[in-house]
Design a protein around this motif. Structure first.
Motif, PDB file in Angstrom:
ATOM      1  N   ARG A   1     -70.630 -17.948  65.355  1.00 19.10           N
ATOM      2  CA  ARG A   1     -68.993 -18.882  65.600  1.00 19.10           C
ATOM      3  C   ARG A   1     -69.005 -18.583  67.025  1.00 19.10           C
ATOM      4  O   ARG A   1     -68.345 -19.611  68.022  1.00 19.10           O
TER       5      ARG A   1
ATOM      6  N   PHE B   1     -59.535 -11.330  64.202  1.00 16.32           N
ATOM      7  CA  PHE B   1     -60.980 -10.233  62.871  1.00 16.32           C
ATOM      8  C   PHE B   1     -60.763  -8.818  63.536  1.00 16.32           C
ATOM      9  O   PHE B   1     -61.243  -8.169  62.184  1.00 16.32           O
TER      10      PHE B   1
ATOM     11  N   TRP C   1     -56.421 -15.407  59.394  1.00 17.17           N
ATOM     12  CA  TRP C   1     -56.270 -15.325  57.532  1.00 17.17           C
ATOM     13  C   TRP C   1     -56.229 -14.452  56.997  1.00 17.17           C
ATOM     14  O   TRP C   1     -57.283 -14.155  57.279  1.00 17.17           O
TER      15      TRP C   1
ATOM     16  N   ASP D   1     -57.462 -26.786  61.170  1.00 15.02           N
ATOM     17  CA  ASP D   1     -58.278 -26.777  62.512  1.00 15.02           C
ATOM     18  C   ASP D   1     -59.131 -27.890  62.611  1.00 15.02           C
ATOM     19  O   ASP D   1     -59.646 -28.565  62.787  1.00 15.02           O
TER      20      ASP D   1
ATOM     21  N   TRP E   1     -66.909 -27.624  62.161  1.00 14.81           N
ATOM     22  CA  TRP E   1     -65.623 -28.221  61.679  1.00 14.81           C
ATOM     23  C   TRP E   1     -65.572 -29.382  61.455  1.00 14.81           C
ATOM     24  O   TRP E   1     -65.513 -30.590  62.342  1.00 14.81           O
TER      25      TRP E   1
ATOM     26  N   LEU F   1     -51.198 -24.385  56.507  1.00 14.68           N
ATOM     27  CA  LEU F   1     -51.978 -24.737  57.582  1.00 14.68           C
ATOM     28  C   LEU F   1     -53.223 -25.297  56.414  1.00 14.68           C
ATOM     29  O   LEU F   1     -52.891 -25.495  55.022  1.00 14.68           O
TER      30      LEU F   1
ATOM     31  N   ARG G   1     -59.956 -23.089  52.147  1.00 13.43           N
ATOM     32  CA  ARG G   1     -61.899 -23.289  52.155  1.00 13.43           C
ATOM     33  C   ARG G   1     -62.279 -25.176  52.233  1.00 13.43           C
ATOM     34  O   ARG G   1     -61.800 -25.636  51.279  1.00 13.43           O
TER      35      ARG G   1
HETATM   36  C1  BGC Z   1     -60.601 -18.416  61.078  1.00 19.18           C
HETATM   37  C2  BGC Z   1     -59.723 -19.393  61.780  1.00 19.18           C
HETATM   38  C3  BGC Z   1     -59.205 -20.437  61.314  1.00 19.18           C
HETATM   39  C4  BGC Z   1     -58.467 -19.951  60.227  1.00 19.18           C
HETATM   40  C5  BGC Z   1     -57.520 -20.685  59.324  1.00 19.18           C
HETATM   41  C6  BGC Z   1     -60.006 -18.323  59.976  1.00 19.18           C
HETATM   42  O1  BGC Z   1     -60.397 -17.499  59.001  1.00 19.18           O
HETATM   43  O2  BGC Z   1     -60.976 -17.464  61.545  1.00 19.18           O
HETATM   44  O3  BGC Z   1     -60.382 -19.420  63.587  1.00 19.18           O
HETATM   45  O4  BGC Z   1     -58.577 -21.018  62.296  1.00 19.18           O
HETATM   46  O5  BGC Z   1     -59.440 -19.839  59.383  1.00 19.18           O
HETATM   47  O6  BGC Z   1     -58.921 -22.145  58.643  1.00 19.18           O
END
Ligand code: BGC
Length: 757
Positions: A181, A267, A300, A123, A436, A93, A6
């Motif tokens: 979103r 999700f 995730w 991301d 982001w 990631l 995060r």
């Molecule tokens: C989000 C994705 C993101 C992933 C990796 C998830 O919580 O929905 O859009 O790519 O996290 O950070």
């Protein structure tokens, strides 16, 4: 949810269903360096697969999170380092940095048994170092080149920092402004979103992501995530097959046609079946019908969440369901890695399917050139936004702004204005980068503040600043100072909006008006009777209260990114004539949601004189601002649109024939400016009720004062037909009457009639 991460958060349609090949154990990867030909990695992949143990195969299907640019060896990332060394890890990631990625890569390449390189994902949604305006804003430009320029700059910056793969573009069409979103997508329309999705994929991947200035892209979130009930993130989606195919799927198909390397599952549930366990969407449509040969990554802990969904009994069951449905790589949770052997032994998953998934992962690594050169040149890492990147971001931000109101020509402001008051909680704020942001980038490269840029744009003006109110909170104590500043100035710029953390993931709002006491500030400035301009900086459509009536001019600037202030000043002072259009309807109140231009017909369409028609008793039937709407500092006139043929046989259209709609557009004002000419279609009677309008073409043109141009839109079967409820994918073009509307917003009223015989 695990804590390690995060957040980089601060805070086409195919006319017919392609008879796709069944997923095989051989990866063929579109290798665009060869002009999009399928690259021959089958033999490499097969030979590597034959040498891999089951553990190593399952390892390739595992992705674990890192801690951004933290160097290996710090302790907190030991689990990931151990997995890399033991060859039980395919991808990482939330990682970037040439040194960091090289150091971790070395563990996999030099210490693991087979030396298979890791794949690094991040991301990079609307920028790496250089933040472009949020994707919703980019959609407002109605210009795929804006999305492409973001993707190109981002790819270059990110790849030089060791990132191979971006989890973008997001292409979730939504009718829900409460959903945070909405900032990450392109709004409410599948046609606009499809065009931008393709442009972004092209921008990230270029003519081949083996090149060290490109990234593999990821079409997400598959699918229908934008349908979250009530706009609450992660919520249920119940959707018919036809709506799935007509509304949510087209951008994904467009991304595939553009060669997207990967797809991410979403999700949400889709009519009761979670997307991560949805064999119909992931394998039936994506891999078989569309023949997608790339890799599907979970979101995730999306695999693990099958348990909370009430779909899987436990982790092993979740792994079984996800793998068998079509997920190839598990992000963060480790159910497949942990349970794969047991599942295989009990026959609940097959080696063939494991090999297929692994082949997709390895195929991507080959296509990225990682087996030839797994490292990145540390001396060539881009460490800051370049002048050119800033220029592109500034142009993109200005091009994305939408002029919502401009009474009495308050805008553009004169550079020789005597005095200006700049007020509001976002005037002297750098919280303008958008949802982001790469960690540390906000501190290292903060957004240009609007106050600073206004001062530079009008160097001789006396500029007074007053914050007025906080972005949130009820305190109105500062309003008097702002009012005094406004009274003393020739004109006031009021900068209000949403903190960037109020949009994006997990940022749903039930009230989408200006937060805190900001409306009170605007109302107080209006009461001075002096001219003023409201600049909105926000990540979603806002409900604009009564203050709209009282504001002479309103500019929707969205969250504009790194060059925010400069771009806003460019538009305020007329260096750029605003030409953006709304990619989403702005509701009058939350109670009106969902309100979108592309709603389906009802048996009782709105009629002001008939109570028993579809409406609210206490609201007009229209949104505050419709999809496609936006003003300019100049004016435009559209000629009478023409249709090349009023009758066309369906058979000819099915064979690829098109009809052409053309219209002339003239700049009738005295500034050079942009207009977005838009074409909408309505199928008057169909076997499945159709939207009252569907955008089928748009073109942004720039014209000097007095100049005109002709815009042409070809219309083919894919523009006139629709997907039925057939789960196997039936696209139907039905005979009958079609209404075509041409204009400058979704309320376009120039009408043509086309008959398909
Ligand atoms: C989000 C994705 C993101 C992933 C990796 C998830 O919580 O929905 O859009 O790519 O996290 O950070």
């Amino acid at each position: 949810m695990p804590e390690l991460r995060r957040r980089t958060l601060l805070s086409a349609i195919g006319v017919t269903a392609a008879a796709g090949s069944v997923a095989t154990s051989q990866a063929t990867v579109a290798h665009a360096a060869d002009g999009g030909r399928e690259a021959p990695y089958e033999s490499e992949v097969r030979s590597l697969l034959s040498r891999m143990t089951l553990e190593e195969k399952l390892g390739q299907l595992q992705q674990l999170p890192w801690a951004y640019d933290l160097n290996p060896g710090s302790g907190s990332t030991k689990e990931v380092e151990d997995a890399a060394r033991s060859g039980r890890l395919g991808s990482v990631l939330s990682i970037f940095g040439a040194r960091t990625t090289n150091a971790l890569q070395k563990l996999a390449v030099e210490e693991s048994r087979l030396g298979i390189p890791l794949l690094f994902g991040l991301d990079v949604i609307h920028g790496f170092w250089t933040n472009f305006p949020i994707p919703l804003a980019q959609a407002a430009a109605f210009d795929p080149d804006v999305a492409r320029s973001d993707a190109e700059v981002s790819a270059k910056e990110a790849r030089s920092n060791g990132v191979h793969w971006t989890f973008a573009p997001m292409m979730d069409v939504t009718h829900e402004p409460r959903w945070g979103r909405i900032a990450e997508g392109n709004g409410e329309d599948p046609c606009l979103t499809s065009r931008l999705a393709a442009a972004k994929v092209e921008g990230y991947q270029g003519s081949g992501y083996r090149t060290k200035d490109r990234l593999a892209a990821c079409a997400k979130h598959f699918v229908a995530y934008g349908g979250a009930e009530g706009g609450r993130d992660y919520n249920t989606v119940d959707v018919s097959e036809s709506r799935l195919r007509n509304l949510y799927l087209p951008p994904f198909k467009a991304a595939l046609d553009a060669g997207v390397a990967t797809v991410m599952a979403s999700f949400n549930t889709i009519s009761g079946v979670p997307a991560h366990g949805n064999a119909h969407t992931l394998t039936g449509i994506l891999k078989k019908e569309w023949g997608f040969e790339g890799m599907v990554v979970s979101d995730w802990t999306g695999v693990q969440e099958l348990i909370a969904h009430g779909f899987a009994e436990d982790g092993a069951d979740a792994a079984r369901l996800a793998l068998n449905a079509g997920v190839d790589m598990e992000m963060t949770s480790t159910n497949l890695l942990t349970n794969g052997r047991k599942l295989l032994r009990s026959g609940k998953i097959t080696e063939k399917r494991i090999d297929d998934a692994v082949a997709r992962v390895l195929g991507l690594k080959y296509a990225l050139g990682l087996f030839d050169d797994p490292y990145v040149d540390e001396s060539a890492a881009i460490t800051e936004p370049s002048a050119n990147a800033r220029k592109a971001a500034r142009a993109a931000a200005a091009r994305s702004m939408v002029l919502l109101k401009n009474d009495a020509g308050v805008l553009p402001l004169s550079r020789s204005v005597g005095s200006l008051a700049v007020v509001g909680p976002f005037a002297d704020s750098a919280d303008l980068l958008g949802t982001w942001v790469v960690p540390a980038s906000a501190e290292k490269f903060p957004a240009v503040k609007i106050l600073d840029a206004v001062k530079r744009a009008a160097p001789d003006a006396k500029v007074t600043y007053a914050r007025g109110v906080d972005p949130e909170g009820a305190d109105t104590g500062g309003i008097d100072e702002a009012v005094a500043a406004a009274k003393a100035a020739d004109v006031t710029v009021v900068v209000v909006g949403e903190p960037t953390a109020m949009s994006g993931e997990a940022s749903a709002r039930s009230d989408i008006s200006l937060p805190g006491a900001q409306e009170k500030l605007v109302t107080a400035i209006a009461a001075t009777g002096k001219p003023f301009v409201v600049v909105l900086v926000n990540g979603r459509p806002l409900t604009i209260g009564d203050w709209l009536e009282r504001a002479p001019a309103v500019l929707e600037a969205w969250h504009p990114g790194t060059e925010a202030g400069n771009a806003v000043a460019d538009v305020l002072f007329g260096a750029v004539n605003p030409g953006g259009k709304l990619p989403v309807s702005f509701p009058r109140t939350v109670g009106q949601i969902p309100i979108h231009y592309n709603h389906e017909s009802t048996g009782r369409p709105y009629d002001a004189n008939n109570k028993y028609t579809s409406k609210y008793l206490d609201l007009p039937p229209t949104p505050q601002f419709p999809f496609g709407f936006g003003l300019s500092y100049t004016t435009f006139d559209l000629g009478t649109p023409k249709l090349s043929r009023a009758n066309v046989p369906a058979g000819a259209l099915r064979k690829g024939d098109t009809v052409e709609v053309s219209v002339s557009v003239r700049n009738t004002g005295d500034h050079t400016g942009d207009e977005v000419v838009q074409l909408y279609v309505r199928d008057v009677a169909a076997s499945i009720t159709q939207p009252v309008r569907r955008l089928r073409g748009f073109k942004r043109v720039t014209l000097d004062a007095g100049r005109s141009a002709t815009v042409r839109f070809p219309l083919g079967a894919e523009d006139l037909g629709f997907w039925t409820n057939d789960p196997n994918g039936e696209f139907r073009l039905e005979e009958g009457t079609f209404k075509l509307y041409v204009g400058t917003s979704s309320t376009a009223d120039a009408e043509l009639t086309l008959t398909v015989t």
